[in-house]
Design a protein around this motif. Structure first.
Motif, PDB file in Angstrom:
ATOM      1  N   MET A   1      10.431  -0.314  -8.611  1.00 47.96           N
ATOM      2  CA  MET A   1       9.151   0.120  -9.130  1.00 47.96           C
ATOM      3  C   MET A   1       8.277   0.571  -7.954  1.00 47.96           C
ATOM      4  N   SER A   2       7.843   1.788  -7.988  1.00 52.13           N
ATOM      5  CA  SER A   2       7.000   2.321  -6.932  1.00 52.13           C
ATOM      6  C   SER A   2       5.555   2.364  -7.412  1.00 52.13           C
ATOM      7  N   THR A   3       4.682   1.741  -6.653  1.00 55.82           N
ATOM      8  CA  THR A   3       3.265   1.738  -7.012  1.00 55.82           C
ATOM      9  C   THR A   3       2.476   2.351  -5.868  1.00 55.82           C
ATOM     10  N   SER A   4       1.356   2.928  -6.224  1.00 62.79           N
ATOM     11  CA  SER A   4       0.523   3.540  -5.200  1.00 62.79           C
ATOM     12  C   SER A   4      -0.407   2.499  -4.589  1.00 62.79           C
ATOM     13  N   ALA A   5      -0.888   2.810  -3.404  1.00 55.77           N
ATOM     14  CA  ALA A   5      -1.848   1.930  -2.738  1.00 55.77           C
ATOM     15  C   ALA A   5      -3.100   1.786  -3.590  1.00 55.77           C
ATOM     16  N   ASP A   6      -3.500   2.849  -4.265  1.00 54.70           N
ATOM     17  CA  ASP A   6      -4.686   2.790  -5.127  1.00 54.70           C
ATOM     18  C   ASP A   6      -4.514   1.764  -6.245  1.00 54.70           C
ATOM     19  N   GLU A   7      -3.314   1.716  -6.850  1.00 62.57           N
ATOM     20  CA  GLU A   7      -3.055   0.742  -7.914  1.00 62.57           C
ATOM     21  C   GLU A   7      -3.115  -0.691  -7.379  1.00 62.57           C
ATOM     22  N   VAL A   8      -2.568  -0.897  -6.204  1.00 62.27           N
ATOM     23  CA  VAL A   8      -2.571  -2.229  -5.606  1.00 62.27           C
ATOM     24  C   VAL A   8      -4.001  -2.655  -5.281  1.00 62.27           C
ATOM     25  N   PHE A   9      -4.759  -1.769  -4.644  1.00 62.78           N
ATOM     26  CA  PHE A   9      -6.132  -2.113  -4.290  1.00 62.78           C
ATOM     27  C   PHE A   9      -6.999  -2.315  -5.529  1.00 62.78           C
ATOM     28  N   ALA A  10      -6.780  -1.517  -6.570  1.00 66.17           N
ATOM     29  CA  ALA A  10      -7.541  -1.694  -7.812  1.00 66.17           C
ATOM     30  C   ALA A  10      -7.231  -3.051  -8.429  1.00 66.17           C
ATOM     31  N   ALA A  11      -5.963  -3.461  -8.394  1.00 61.90           N
ATOM     32  CA  ALA A  11      -5.584  -4.765  -8.941  1.00 61.90           C
ATOM     33  C   ALA A  11      -6.214  -5.897  -8.139  1.00 61.90           C
ATOM     34  N   LEU A  12      -6.322  -5.716  -6.829  1.00 64.10           N
ATOM     35  CA  LEU A  12      -6.876  -6.758  -5.964  1.00 64.10           C
ATOM     36  C   LEU A  12      -8.402  -6.803  -5.992  1.00 64.10           C
ATOM     37  N   HIS A  54       1.434  -3.956 -13.752  1.00 60.44           N
ATOM     38  CA  HIS A  54       1.426  -2.500 -13.584  1.00 60.44           C
ATOM     39  C   HIS A  54       1.391  -2.128 -12.102  1.00 60.44           C
ATOM     40  N   ALA A  55       0.674  -2.906 -11.302  1.00 59.43           N
ATOM     41  CA  ALA A  55       0.597  -2.653  -9.861  1.00 59.43           C
ATOM     42  C   ALA A  55       1.831  -3.174  -9.123  1.00 59.43           C
ATOM     43  N   GLY A  56       2.726  -3.853  -9.839  1.00 60.97           N
ATOM     44  CA  GLY A  56       3.943  -4.368  -9.226  1.00 60.97           C
ATOM     45  C   GLY A  56       3.749  -5.656  -8.448  1.00 60.97           C
ATOM     46  N   LEU A  57       2.596  -6.310  -8.621  1.00 59.32           N
ATOM     47  CA  LEU A  57       2.296  -7.521  -7.852  1.00 59.32           C
ATOM     48  C   LEU A  57       2.840  -8.799  -8.483  1.00 59.32           C
ATOM     49  N   GLU A  74       6.078  -7.356  -2.236  1.00 57.36           N
ATOM     50  CA  GLU A  74       6.460  -6.064  -1.644  1.00 57.36           C
ATOM     51  C   GLU A  74       5.342  -5.033  -1.671  1.00 57.36           C
ATOM     52  N   PRO A  75       4.629  -4.858  -2.797  1.00 58.52           N
ATOM     53  CA  PRO A  75       3.552  -3.861  -2.798  1.00 58.52           C
ATOM     54  C   PRO A  75       2.457  -4.170  -1.759  1.00 58.52           C
TER      55      PRO A  75
END
Length: 79
Positions: A1-12, A54-57, A74-75
């Motif tokens: 699963m590939s997630t963008s940095a934007d998705e990870v930061f939005a989740a955090l 969704h962010a892969g976290l 990993e993300p």
């Protein structure tokens, strides 16, 4: 699963989601156990878990009638 940095930061961005990740550092937990740590209804917590998935976290697995959530770091390493 590939997630963008934007998705990870939005989740955090949410303190609730950061706390969920902190709780999962000790290992996988069922949603009921996670819910005990928050003053919100389970549907609200489920929405936070959906964003984290969704962010892969986090990853969700089913064990009998329980849904277990586990941290996926990993993300975080990728950003």
């Amino acid at each position: 699963m590939s997630t963008s940095a934007d998705e990870v930061f939005a989740a955090l961005a949410s303190p609730v989601r950061r706390e969920v990740l902190r709780l999962l550092l000790d290992g996988p937990r069922p949603v009921n156990q996670l819910a005990q740590h928050f003053p919100m209804r389970r549907p609200s917590l489920s929405e936070h878990l959906r964003v984290l998935r969704h962010a892969g976290l986090v990853e969700e697995t089913k064990s009998g009638r329980y849904r277990l959530y586990a941290l996926r770091a990993e993300p975080l390493r990728n950003v």
